[in-house]
Design a protein around this motif. Structure first.
Motif, mmCIF file in Angstrom:
data_model
loop_
_atom_site.group_PDB
_atom_site.id
_atom_site.type_symbol
_atom_site.label_atom_id
_atom_site.label_comp_id
_atom_site.label_asym_id
_atom_site.label_seq_id
_atom_site.Cartn_x
_atom_site.Cartn_y
_atom_site.Cartn_z
ATOM 1 N N ALA A 346 9.640 9.240 -7.867
ATOM 2 C CA ALA A 346 10.807 8.374 -7.765
ATOM 3 C C ALA A 346 10.386 6.956 -7.415
ATOM 4 C CB ALA A 346 11.776 8.912 -6.711
ATOM 5 N N MET A 347 11.177 5.993 -7.889
ATOM 6 C CA MET A 347 10.948 4.575 -7.611
ATOM 7 C C MET A 347 12.268 3.950 -7.212
ATOM 8 S SD MET A 347 8.682 3.911 -11.057
ATOM 9 C CE MET A 347 8.648 2.131 -10.850
ATOM 10 N N ILE A 348 12.239 3.149 -6.155
ATOM 11 C CA ILE A 348 13.464 2.495 -5.697
ATOM 12 C C ILE A 348 13.141 1.092 -5.199
ATOM 13 C CG2 ILE A 348 13.263 3.577 -3.404
ATOM 14 C CD1 ILE A 348 16.393 3.695 -3.442
ATOM 15 N N ASP A 349 13.916 0.112 -5.658
ATOM 16 C CA ASP A 349 13.734 -1.286 -5.251
ATOM 17 C C ASP A 349 14.487 -1.496 -3.935
ATOM 18 O OD1 ASP A 349 13.849 -4.085 -4.929
ATOM 19 O OD2 ASP A 349 13.712 -4.411 -7.089
ATOM 20 N N VAL A 350 13.738 -1.775 -2.876
ATOM 21 C CA VAL A 350 14.343 -1.932 -1.546
ATOM 22 C C VAL A 350 14.317 -3.385 -1.078
ATOM 23 C CG1 VAL A 350 13.819 0.446 -0.865
ATOM 24 C CG2 VAL A 350 12.155 -1.364 -0.373
ATOM 25 N N THR A 351 14.111 -4.314 -2.013
ATOM 26 C CA THR A 351 14.013 -5.728 -1.652
ATOM 27 C C THR A 351 15.243 -6.200 -0.881
ATOM 28 O OG1 THR A 351 12.733 -6.099 -3.676
ATOM 29 C CG2 THR A 351 13.586 -8.051 -2.547
ATOM 30 N N ALA A 352 16.419 -5.742 -1.281
ATOM 31 C CA ALA A 352 17.664 -6.221 -0.675
ATOM 32 C C ALA A 352 17.984 -5.551 0.649
ATOM 33 C CB ALA A 352 18.817 -6.010 -1.654
ATOM 34 N N MET A 353 17.234 -4.533 1.035
ATOM 35 C CA MET A 353 17.508 -3.850 2.299
ATOM 36 C C MET A 353 17.124 -4.737 3.477
ATOM 37 S SD MET A 353 16.372 0.123 1.616
ATOM 38 C CE MET A 353 16.775 0.559 3.322
ATOM 39 N N THR A 354 18.040 -4.905 4.413
ATOM 40 C CA THR A 354 17.737 -5.743 5.577
ATOM 41 C C THR A 354 16.785 -5.057 6.539
ATOM 42 O OG1 THR A 354 19.748 -4.914 6.626
ATOM 43 C CG2 THR A 354 19.907 -6.994 5.449
ATOM 44 N N GLU A 355 16.867 -3.731 6.635
ATOM 45 C CA GLU A 355 15.962 -2.959 7.480
ATOM 46 C C GLU A 355 15.398 -1.805 6.666
ATOM 47 O OE1 GLU A 355 17.513 -1.682 11.190
ATOM 48 O OE2 GLU A 355 18.287 -3.665 11.758
ATOM 49 N N ARG A 356 14.081 -1.780 6.567
ATOM 50 C CA ARG A 356 13.414 -0.716 5.816
ATOM 51 C C ARG A 356 12.769 0.246 6.796
ATOM 52 N NH1 ARG A 356 11.190 -5.531 3.388
ATOM 53 N NH2 ARG A 356 12.683 -6.250 1.807
ATOM 54 N N PRO A 357 12.978 1.538 6.628
ATOM 55 C CA PRO A 357 12.413 2.502 7.587
ATOM 56 C C PRO A 357 10.890 2.502 7.537
ATOM 57 C CG PRO A 357 13.342 3.634 5.681
ATOM 58 C CD PRO A 357 13.734 2.205 5.549
ATOM 59 N N ASP A 358 10.280 2.379 8.705
ATOM 60 C CA ASP A 358 8.813 2.389 8.786
ATOM 61 C C ASP A 358 8.356 3.804 9.130
ATOM 62 O OD1 ASP A 358 6.151 1.668 8.931
ATOM 63 O OD2 ASP A 358 6.302 0.890 10.979
ATOM 64 N N PRO A 364 6.075 11.779 -3.502
ATOM 65 C CA PRO A 364 6.021 10.777 -4.581
ATOM 66 C C PRO A 364 7.257 9.879 -4.614
ATOM 67 C CG PRO A 364 6.686 12.895 -5.470
ATOM 68 C CD PRO A 364 6.413 13.118 -4.008
ATOM 69 N N LEU A 365 7.415 9.087 -3.581
ATOM 70 C CA LEU A 365 8.552 8.169 -3.464
ATOM 71 C C LEU A 365 8.007 6.761 -3.230
ATOM 72 C CD1 LEU A 365 11.440 7.272 -3.162
ATOM 73 C CD2 LEU A 365 11.528 8.373 -0.924
ATOM 74 N N LEU A 366 8.125 5.904 -4.225
ATOM 75 C CA LEU A 366 7.563 4.554 -4.175
ATOM 76 C C LEU A 366 8.673 3.537 -3.966
ATOM 77 C CD1 LEU A 366 5.031 2.750 -4.495
ATOM 78 C CD2 LEU A 366 5.541 2.660 -6.952
ATOM 79 N N GLN A 367 8.573 2.786 -2.871
ATOM 80 C CA GLN A 367 9.505 1.698 -2.588
ATOM 81 C C GLN A 367 8.931 0.394 -3.143
ATOM 82 O OE1 GLN A 367 10.911 2.222 1.772
ATOM 83 N NE2 GLN A 367 9.060 3.449 1.572
ATOM 84 N N ILE A 368 9.785 -0.414 -3.744
ATOM 85 C CA ILE A 368 9.347 -1.652 -4.398
ATOM 86 C C ILE A 368 9.960 -2.842 -3.677
ATOM 87 C CG2 ILE A 368 9.380 -2.973 -6.543
ATOM 88 C CD1 ILE A 368 9.721 -0.134 -7.934
ATOM 89 N N ILE A 369 9.109 -3.830 -3.377
ATOM 90 C CA ILE A 369 9.554 -5.036 -2.674
ATOM 91 C C ILE A 369 9.060 -6.255 -3.445
ATOM 92 C CG2 ILE A 369 9.492 -6.297 -0.496
ATOM 93 C CD1 ILE A 369 8.578 -3.469 0.708
ATOM 94 N N ARG A 370 9.965 -7.120 -3.843
ATOM 95 C CA ARG A 370 9.624 -8.352 -4.565
ATOM 96 C C ARG A 370 9.459 -9.492 -3.552
ATOM 97 N NH1 ARG A 370 12.336 -7.973 -10.138
ATOM 98 N NH2 ARG A 370 13.099 -5.822 -10.244
ATOM 99 N N VAL A 371 8.427 -10.295 -3.732
ATOM 100 C CA VAL A 371 8.173 -11.414 -2.819
ATOM 101 C C VAL A 371 7.861 -12.671 -3.627
ATOM 102 C CG1 VAL A 371 7.390 -10.010 -0.873
ATOM 103 C CG2 VAL A 371 5.753 -10.727 -2.614
ATOM 104 N N PRO A 372 8.113 -13.870 -3.052
ATOM 105 C CA PRO A 372 7.942 -15.113 -3.818
ATOM 106 C C PRO A 372 6.522 -15.675 -3.815
ATOM 107 C CG PRO A 372 8.961 -15.579 -1.705
ATOM 108 C CD PRO A 372 8.828 -14.092 -1.781
ATOM 109 N N ASP A 373 5.748 -15.405 -2.767
ATOM 110 C CA ASP A 373 4.425 -16.006 -2.676
ATOM 111 C C ASP A 373 3.458 -15.046 -1.974
ATOM 112 O OD1 ASP A 373 4.607 -16.520 0.274
ATOM 113 O OD2 ASP A 373 6.162 -17.930 -0.372
ATOM 114 N N PHE A 374 2.159 -15.408 -2.001
ATOM 115 C CA PHE A 374 1.132 -14.493 -1.515
ATOM 116 C C PHE A 374 1.198 -14.304 -0.005
ATOM 117 C CE2 PHE A 374 -3.342 -13.102 -0.834
ATOM 118 C CZ PHE A 374 -3.306 -11.988 -1.667
ATOM 119 N N ALA A 375 1.540 -15.359 0.711
ATOM 120 C CA ALA A 375 1.673 -15.226 2.161
ATOM 121 C C ALA A 375 2.778 -14.228 2.505
ATOM 122 C CB ALA A 375 1.977 -16.591 2.786
#
Length: 477
Positions: A346-358, A364-375
């Protein structure tokens, strides 16, 4: 009548193994009584005994691989790789023992010499996991035996059959039966073992919650050695690469090999937002083609089931929780076989989540996070209490240097998957992934303790300062 433990095949539900739950007190007593004789053996004897063990495993290689595949559900090719690691561990441990805990002599003052030797701790409890039921406990047991320790090995209650076969192979190779004892049971037996006053060390691989509980148990007892390997919430960053196909293959290998049931599996894909759609589409295209089936199926599966229905239920529930809290599904998790613990990747985009469970989502569950820069990518990768494995796919040499310098992890890779670590290197993490006692090649460090001696064949000493002069007049004739 004593209680029994039953093991079934996760892929089919078929009965596999049954055995009596161990009397921990009796097993500790047997190993404790036998240990001095093993510790007194020359290192050459222990080395040759363990080389015979490697040969015994090689002789029964297919039998052991088949049993691992049936009891864990992992594909046969994956189980064969585990057996190969069990065999290779012996020579790797012999080299590590010589390099890291060998004897050394140094010159000292007044003709004396400094001697550095290592002593075994005594009785070591090894608590093994179910995902690598032979390789991971063997990674503790072999170096501990080489150092002269006795072993109480409790396999996971989900994989006792593999544990029993592993112990039988030690005994067939000539390791005395009372030096490696099998502890069959569940949490109750595990707690009795770790709490026993005659156990000198705990070598644990498993969940962070259990490892932290063991660590807390021994907070006031610094005399016990404790080596913890407690999993991860591992990031894989994809950045500025033209080879999207290779990047996607590395992501799939990191996230979905062994059905994601590896402590080094990638749980979080962090990707530059300008290339995210291309990367996500390619990862999904590969994930859609993965064959999920029982271990011996034809065609050969990439993934088997999870270890049991409880694990599968928990993972599917985690996917639903992520989705209900702002996650956007890319590829849904499906249970393709009724009443069996198969799950699709499974794949799920969690970029919009304000709090992501640590937490460690062991599957096989892959969370996807989009970021603007390398830092921001590095910041997001470090947004976890864990710190086991991390990979950068793509990027420039300068960016990899920045990644290596700033990422908090014990295994840091470039253009390689997060999993598949070599036993010829240390294996361990920071944060709640471990307690700074890496295993694999560095296991020798916690299986024996250094003893330094200053030695000279005849006593020779005098005190030259701070003494009154001798009163010669007070001395008789």
């Amino acid at each position: 009548m004593s209680a029994t433990l039953i093991s079934t095949e996760p892929a089919t539900g078929a009965f596999l193994w049954e055995g009596p739950v161990s009397d921990v007190e009796a097993q500790v007593a047997r190993a404790r009584a036998a240990w001095p004789r093993w510790a007194a053996q020359p290192i050459a004897v222990r080395v040759e005994t363990l080389r015979r063990f490697a040969n015994a495993v090689r002789r029964d290689e297919e039998k052991l691989a088949d049993l691992i595949a049936r009891e864990t559900g992992k594909p046969l090719w994956d189980a064969r790789g585990e057996v190969e690691a069990v065999i290779n561990k012996v020579e790797i441990s012999i080299a590590a023992y010589s390099e890291r805990t060998g004897q050394k002599r140094l010159d000292a003052a007044m003709g004396a010499r400094q001697a550095l030797r290592h002593k075994p701790h005594g009785l070591m409890a090894v608590l093994g996991p179910y995902n690598f039921p032979a390789h991971l406990p063997n990674g503790h047991i072999v170096p501990a035996l080489l150092a002269g320790n006795a072993i109480l090995f409790k396999p996971s209650e989900k994989t006792p059959a593999v544990g029993e076969m592993l112990v039988r192979l030690y005994h067939e190779a000539g390791v005395p039966q009372d030096i490696v004892r099998l502890i069959v049971g569940g949490p109750k037996e595990g707690k009795a073992l770790t709490a026993h006053t005659d156990v000198n060390g705990i070598l644990f691989t498993g969940s962070a919650a259990t490892g932290i509980a063991i660590n807390r148990q021994f907070a006031s007892d610094p005399g016990k050695i404790l080596a913890l390997e407690m999993g991860g919430n591992n990031p894989i960053i994809v950045w500025d690469t033209v080879d999207i196909a290779s990047a996607a293959a590395l992501v799939v290998q990191s996230a979905f090999m062994s059905s994601g049931q590896r402590c080094t599996a990638a749980s979080r894909l962090i990707v530059r937002d300008s290339m995210a759609d291309m990367v996500i589409a390619e990862v999904k295209k590969i994930a859609d083609r993965l064959i999920i089936d029982h271990p011996h199926a034809d065609p050969t599966p990439y993934m088997g089931p999870l270890i049991d229905n409880q694990a599968a239920d928990g993972l599917t529930e985690s996917f639903l929780i992520l989705m209900s809290n702002g996650g956007r599904p890319i590829k849904h998790m499906v249970r393709p076989v009724k009443d069996r613990p198969f799950v699709t990747p499974a794949m799920i985009d969690v970029t919009a989540m304000t709090e992501r469970p640590d937490i460690e989502l062991f599957g096989p569950l892959l969370q996807i996070i989009r970021v603007p820069d390398f830092a921001a990518a590095i910041t997001e990768a470090n947004n976890t209490r864990y710190g086991l494995s991390a990979s950068l796919i793509g990027g420039s040499p300068d960016q990899y240097n920045q990644f290596w310098a700033n990422i908090r992890a014990g295994i840091v890779n470039w253009n390689r998957p997060t999993n598949g670590a070599s036993s010829k290197a240390p294996f361990g993490g920071v944060g709640i992934s471990g307690n700074h006692r890496p295993s694999a090649y560095y296991a020798a460090d916690y299986c024996a303790y250094p003893v330094v001696s200053s030695e000279i064949e005849q006593p020779r000493a005098s005190i030259g300062v701070g003494m009154r002069d001798i009163d010669v007049s007070a001395m008789g004739d």
